[in-house]
Design an enzyme around this catalytic site. Sequence first.
Site, PDB file in Angstrom:
ATOM      1  N   HIS A 221      -9.843 138.590  -2.303  1.00 13.42           N
ATOM      2  CA  HIS A 221      -8.713 139.726  -1.697  1.00 13.42           C
ATOM      3  C   HIS A 221      -7.508 139.111  -1.687  1.00 13.42           C
ATOM      4  O   HIS A 221      -7.239 138.596  -0.754  1.00 13.42           O
ATOM      5  CB  HIS A 221      -8.718 141.113  -0.439  1.00 13.42           C
ATOM      6  CG  HIS A 221      -8.247 141.685   0.012  1.00 13.42           C
ATOM      7  ND1 HIS A 221      -8.355 142.804  -1.233  1.00 13.42           N
ATOM      8  CD2 HIS A 221      -7.582 142.053   1.024  1.00 13.42           C
ATOM      9  CE1 HIS A 221      -7.487 143.661  -1.042  1.00 13.42           C
ATOM     10  NE2 HIS A 221      -6.734 143.006   0.381  1.00 13.42           N
TER      11      HIS A 221
ATOM     12  N   ILE B  67       0.673 133.081   1.818  1.00 13.98           N
ATOM     13  CA  ILE B  67       0.413 134.622   0.706  1.00 13.98           C
ATOM     14  C   ILE B  67      -0.923 134.565   1.830  1.00 13.98           C
ATOM     15  O   ILE B  67      -2.076 133.523   2.522  1.00 13.98           O
ATOM     16  CB  ILE B  67      -0.269 134.300  -0.526  1.00 13.98           C
ATOM     17  CG1 ILE B  67      -1.125 132.915  -0.633  1.00 13.98           C
ATOM     18  CG2 ILE B  67       0.718 134.689  -1.392  1.00 13.98           C
ATOM     19  CD1 ILE B  67      -2.289 132.895  -2.240  1.00 13.98           C
TER      20      ILE B  67
ATOM     21  N   HIS C 263      -4.425 138.727  -9.731  1.00 16.42           N
ATOM     22  CA  HIS C 263      -3.192 138.096  -9.298  1.00 16.42           C
ATOM     23  C   HIS C 263      -2.469 137.118  -9.923  1.00 16.42           C
ATOM     24  O   HIS C 263      -1.796 136.222  -9.053  1.00 16.42           O
ATOM     25  CB  HIS C 263      -3.928 138.057  -7.305  1.00 16.42           C
ATOM     26  CG  HIS C 263      -3.942 139.582  -6.589  1.00 16.42           C
ATOM     27  ND1 HIS C 263      -3.074 140.186  -6.811  1.00 16.42           N
ATOM     28  CD2 HIS C 263      -5.090 140.279  -6.453  1.00 16.42           C
ATOM     29  CE1 HIS C 263      -3.627 141.599  -6.298  1.00 16.42           C
ATOM     30  NE2 HIS C 263      -4.992 140.630  -6.102  1.00 16.42           N
TER      31      HIS C 263
END
Length: 146
Positions: free
Chosen positions: A138, A127, A37
């Site tokens: 995660h 986020i 990510h």
Amino acid sequence: MVMGPHLLLLVFILGLGLTPPTLAQNDSRYIKFLDQHYDPKTKNGNDKYCEKMMRLRNMISPCKEINTFIHGNKASIKAICGNQNGQPYNGNQRISTSAFQVTICRHIGGSPRPPCRYRATAGFRNIVIACENGLPVHLDESIFRP
């Protein structure tokens, strides 16, 4: 029951021996999180960016349906796990208090096998992450907040 000094020392040493693998496991989950990510170099990804990054990060066998790349710095992302840039959200998760520039890559096409084609959506989003021992492990979602 009273423990003697030798037994206490043995319990202490065994406890030390069990701690590093747990920390190492969290570190490996954090490293995987970053690999999937984190991309500080790009500011505004397009479709070609998604196709390239998904291939480089080995997320195309099978084609991953959706992945979000965060274009920020590690310290700001890690701070979501604390009180500097995050707050509790939906149970045991954390939501960023500041927006991050992200690129969301969505798989388009029917086959889950390569070649994988992706459509990019870029923008600023808060986020939502899960943390373990102060590290993000995660990415759950990104939320547009006007």
